[in-house]
Every structure is written in C-alpha cells, then in structure tokens.
Design a protein around this motif. Structure first.
Motif, PDB file in Angstrom:
ATOM      1  N   GLU A  38      60.489  38.764  77.307  1.00 46.85           N
ATOM      2  CA  GLU A  38      59.609  39.911  77.107  1.00 46.85           C
ATOM      3  C   GLU A  38      58.978  40.352  78.422  1.00 46.85           C
ATOM      4  O   GLU A  38      58.880  39.586  79.370  1.00 46.85           O
ATOM      5  N   ARG A  39      58.516  41.601  78.445  1.00 49.17           N
ATOM      6  CA  ARG A  39      57.870  42.170  79.627  1.00 49.17           C
ATOM      7  C   ARG A  39      56.363  41.941  79.550  1.00 49.17           C
ATOM      8  O   ARG A  39      55.575  42.870  79.567  1.00 49.17           O
ATOM      9  N   ILE A  40      55.995  40.671  79.441  1.00 52.48           N
ATOM     10  CA  ILE A  40      54.580  40.307  79.337  1.00 52.48           C
ATOM     11  C   ILE A  40      54.254  39.285  80.419  1.00 52.48           C
ATOM     12  O   ILE A  40      54.913  38.252  80.531  1.00 52.48           O
ATOM     13  N   LEU A  41      53.233  39.594  81.210  1.00 54.64           N
ATOM     14  CA  LEU A  41      52.722  38.675  82.226  1.00 54.64           C
ATOM     15  C   LEU A  41      51.330  38.227  81.802  1.00 54.64           C
ATOM     16  O   LEU A  41      50.494  39.057  81.441  1.00 54.64           O
ATOM     17  N   GLU A  42      51.092  36.919  81.857  1.00 53.56           N
ATOM     18  CA  GLU A  42      49.779  36.387  81.509  1.00 53.56           C
ATOM     19  C   GLU A  42      49.178  35.629  82.695  1.00 53.56           C
ATOM     20  O   GLU A  42      49.811  34.734  83.252  1.00 53.56           O
ATOM     21  N   LEU A  43      47.954  36.014  83.052  1.00 43.32           N
ATOM     22  CA  LEU A  43      47.181  35.308  84.065  1.00 43.32           C
ATOM     23  C   LEU A  43      46.040  34.588  83.350  1.00 43.32           C
ATOM     24  O   LEU A  43      45.247  35.225  82.648  1.00 43.32           O
ATOM     25  N   THR A  44      45.973  33.268  83.514  1.00 44.87           N
ATOM     26  CA  THR A  44      44.899  32.487  82.898  1.00 44.87           C
ATOM     27  C   THR A  44      43.825  32.210  83.942  1.00 44.87           C
ATOM     28  O   THR A  44      44.130  31.748  85.043  1.00 44.87           O
ATOM     29  N   PHE A  45      42.581  32.504  83.584  1.00 48.23           N
ATOM     30  CA  PHE A  45      41.439  32.344  84.495  1.00 48.23           C
ATOM     31  C   PHE A  45      40.530  31.217  84.014  1.00 48.23           C
ATOM     32  O   PHE A  45      40.242  31.118  82.815  1.00 48.23           O
ATOM     33  N   GLU A  46      40.093  30.391  84.957  1.00 49.24           N
ATOM     34  CA  GLU A  46      39.060  29.391  84.677  1.00 49.24           C
ATOM     35  C   GLU A  46      37.727  30.091  84.862  1.00 49.24           C
ATOM     36  O   GLU A  46      37.381  30.508  85.979  1.00 49.24           O
ATOM     37  N   ALA A 105      46.468  39.516  79.705  1.00 46.87           N
ATOM     38  CA  ALA A 105      47.883  39.753  79.419  1.00 46.87           C
ATOM     39  C   ALA A 105      48.234  41.195  79.768  1.00 46.87           C
ATOM     40  O   ALA A 105      47.566  42.133  79.312  1.00 46.87           O
ATOM     41  N   PHE A 106      49.264  41.362  80.590  1.00 43.80           N
ATOM     42  CA  PHE A 106      49.787  42.686  80.917  1.00 43.80           C
ATOM     43  C   PHE A 106      51.090  42.876  80.153  1.00 43.80           C
ATOM     44  O   PHE A 106      52.034  42.109  80.331  1.00 43.80           O
ATOM     45  N   GLU A 107      51.125  43.899  79.307  1.00 40.34           N
ATOM     46  CA  GLU A 107      52.328  44.184  78.532  1.00 40.34           C
ATOM     47  C   GLU A 107      52.983  45.432  79.114  1.00 40.34           C
ATOM     48  O   GLU A 107      52.464  46.541  78.967  1.00 40.34           O
ATOM     49  N   PHE A 108      54.111  45.251  79.804  1.00 37.46           N
ATOM     50  CA  PHE A 108      54.826  46.352  80.456  1.00 37.46           C
ATOM     51  C   PHE A 108      55.887  46.877  79.488  1.00 37.46           C
ATOM     52  O   PHE A 108      57.063  46.537  79.601  1.00 37.46           O
ATOM     53  N   MET A 109      55.474  47.681  78.526  1.00 40.45           N
ATOM     54  CA  MET A 109      56.348  48.056  77.417  1.00 40.45           C
ATOM     55  C   MET A 109      56.390  49.555  77.178  1.00 40.45           C
ATOM     56  O   MET A 109      56.144  50.034  76.065  1.00 40.45           O
ATOM     57  N   GLY A 110      56.672  50.307  78.237  1.00 39.09           N
ATOM     58  CA  GLY A 110      56.786  51.754  78.064  1.00 39.09           C
ATOM     59  C   GLY A 110      55.517  52.352  77.496  1.00 39.09           C
ATOM     60  O   GLY A 110      54.417  52.081  77.977  1.00 39.09           O
ATOM     61  N   LYS A 111      55.659  53.150  76.445  1.00 42.28           N
ATOM     62  CA  LYS A 111      54.485  53.820  75.873  1.00 42.28           C
ATOM     63  C   LYS A 111      53.510  52.847  75.212  1.00 42.28           C
ATOM     64  O   LYS A 111      52.379  53.202  74.918  1.00 42.28           O
ATOM     65  N   TYR A 112      53.946  51.603  74.983  1.00 35.95           N
ATOM     66  CA  TYR A 112      53.069  50.598  74.376  1.00 35.95           C
ATOM     67  C   TYR A 112      52.423  49.692  75.435  1.00 35.95           C
ATOM     68  O   TYR A 112      51.799  48.690  75.097  1.00 35.95           O
ATOM     69  N   SER A 113      52.572  50.035  76.724  1.00 28.52           N
ATOM     70  CA  SER A 113      52.002  49.204  77.791  1.00 28.52           C
ATOM     71  C   SER A 113      50.489  49.086  77.640  1.00 28.52           C
ATOM     72  O   SER A 113      49.815  50.045  77.255  1.00 28.52           O
ATOM     73  N   ASN A 114      49.979  47.898  77.982  1.00 29.71           N
ATOM     74  CA  ASN A 114      48.548  47.664  77.804  1.00 29.71           C
ATOM     75  C   ASN A 114      48.124  46.470  78.661  1.00 29.71           C
ATOM     76  O   ASN A 114      48.969  45.710  79.145  1.00 29.71           O
ATOM     77  N   ALA A 115      46.840  46.323  78.862  1.00 31.63           N
ATOM     78  CA  ALA A 115      46.254  45.146  79.492  1.00 31.63           C
ATOM     79  C   ALA A 115      45.200  44.624  78.524  1.00 31.63           C
ATOM     80  O   ALA A 115      44.334  45.381  78.075  1.00 31.63           O
ATOM     81  N   ILE A 116      45.286  43.340  78.197  1.00 33.71           N
ATOM     82  CA  ILE A 116      44.458  42.776  77.132  1.00 33.71           C
ATOM     83  C   ILE A 116      43.809  41.484  77.610  1.00 33.71           C
ATOM     84  O   ILE A 116      44.489  40.577  78.094  1.00 33.71           O
ATOM     85  N   LEU A 117      42.495  41.400  77.496  1.00 38.73           N
ATOM     86  CA  LEU A 117      41.750  40.195  77.860  1.00 38.73           C
ATOM     87  C   LEU A 117      41.390  39.453  76.582  1.00 38.73           C
ATOM     88  O   LEU A 117      40.776  40.033  75.685  1.00 38.73           O
ATOM     89  N   TYR A 118      41.774  38.164  76.509  1.00 39.04           N
ATOM     90  CA  TYR A 118      41.443  37.404  75.305  1.00 39.04           C
ATOM     91  C   TYR A 118      41.123  35.948  75.640  1.00 39.04           C
ATOM     92  O   TYR A 118      41.452  35.452  76.715  1.00 39.04           O
ATOM     93  N   ASN A 119      40.454  35.300  74.701  1.00 41.17           N
ATOM     94  CA  ASN A 119      40.046  33.905  74.856  1.00 41.17           C
ATOM     95  C   ASN A 119      41.231  32.997  74.527  1.00 41.17           C
ATOM     96  O   ASN A 119      41.843  33.132  73.465  1.00 41.17           O
ATOM     97  N   LYS A 120      41.551  32.083  75.430  1.00 37.77           N
ATOM     98  CA  LYS A 120      42.723  31.233  75.226  1.00 37.77           C
ATOM     99  C   LYS A 120      42.573  30.329  74.009  1.00 37.77           C
ATOM    100  O   LYS A 120      43.530  30.090  73.275  1.00 37.77           O
TER     101      LYS A 120
END
Length: 198
Positions: free
Chosen positions: A100-108, A122-137
């Motif tokens: 998948e075209r998803i990159l995840e960077l985990t931050f301490e 999480a960066f989702e490089f998915m054309g018109k559905y591209s997004n950047a999402i911050l969530y709790n691990k």
C-alpha cells in the motif's frame, strides 16, 4: 514525475529510513492544507522532509532548504495540531504498509508530567483519497487529520477525530518483489504480445 506507487514508496523509504529514524522535529509548516514541511535534526544535521497529499501528485521527499516558499499568515488547523503534539519529539519508527501507499512515522511523545506515549502520523498517498492522519498507537483513536472524511463522502471508511483509525480495505495483491523472473517469462507466452520486462 514517476507514479508514486507502493513499490516506489517502499524503495524511497528504504533509501531515506536511516535519515528519518531518530530524527527530532524542529519545526512543522504547511504551505497549504495539502503540503507540509517538517524541519528535522539528526546526527547534527538539519534537513527538511516534504510531504504532499495533493490528489494529482501525492508524494514525499527530503528536500533542500528553500527560503522562497510562502506560508500562510494563519497556519491551517492541522498544522497547529501537529505542532502541539509533535514539535521537539523524536521519530522512533519509520515503516510502510505492505502493498500500500501508506507511510507511518511513529513519534515518542513526552507529555506535560513526563508520561510517554507513542503517536503515529500516517501519510496515505492514494490519489483523491490522500490524507495525513495523526492517531494514538495504543488506542488507535484518531487525534486529527488533514481533511475529514465523513459518511457523506465515504460509505466504506470514515476518517476524523475521535474515531478509530483503520486501514483502507486492502485488495488481494501479489508482492512483485517476491515473484520469480520465470513467472514474467511464462506470462509473456500466455499474453502473446511483446512487452518490455526490464
């Protein structure tokens, strides 16, 4: 620019993982709601990590410093959210989601009273559905995203604050990096049309 597919993303991150891993966030800026620049420091060196989630050209790259960029006087809300949670924090894991075209960077993240937690951007490089999402691990709860996707936009997957983060529905795919070369030779015989396999 080359199409930013999952193989391209995997190859890029393999190349730059060492530079991103254990880097500390110095500054977060957004040129627009869909273009962001992270100024990072690692091994005594400052550098910039650029991310675009523009539908037509979603990609990421390490870029040289460019002082000619113009930033909005009032940063987007997502930029303020990222600054609040991630500035001065360290990247402790860099990974892509297989196929998948998803990159995840985990931050301490160190909180006000010294508690530690891990947040994933999480960066989702998915054309018109591209997004950047911050969530709790740990909880998988979304803290915020570059743009919300409600039920009126998608009947399959909602993406917004306080909802659980779930990956997009992943179709069954073959990992081309594991396919033997002979498979392509046999496939060319079945197709019976010449094509360049290099």
């Amino acid at each position: 620019m080359i199409n930013f597919d999952s193989l391209t993303l995997k190859a890029l991150i393999t190349e730059i993982r060492a530079k991103l891993l254990f880097a500390r966030v110095q500054k977060i800026q957004m040129i627009s709601r869909k273009e962001m620049i992270f100024t990072l420091r690692n091994n005594g060196e400052n550098f910039k990590f650029f991310v675009s989630i523009e539908p037509e050209i979603a990609y990421c790259a390490i870029t040289p410093t460019d002082n000619s960029l113009i930033f909005p006087q009032t940063p987007p809300m997502f930029c303020m959210l990222l600054r609040k949670h991630l500035e001065s924090m360290k990247i402790i894991e860099v990974k892509t989601i297989e196929h998948e075209r998803i990159l995840e960077l985990t931050f301490e993240v160190i909180q006000e009273f010294g508690q530690h937690k891990q947040l994933i951007l999480a960066f989702e490089f998915m054309g018109k559905y591209s997004n950047a999402i911050l969530y709790n691990k740990d909880t998988k709860i979304i803290i915020g995203c570059a743009h919300n996707v409600g039920e009126e936009k998608s009947s399959v997957r909602e993406v917004m604050g306080n909802l659980p983060y779930i990956y997009p529905v992943l179709p069954q795919k073959i990992d081309l990096s594991l396919v033997p070369f002979d498979y392509f030779t046999e496939l060319s015989k079945v197709i019976r049309k010449p094509f360049n396999i290099w």
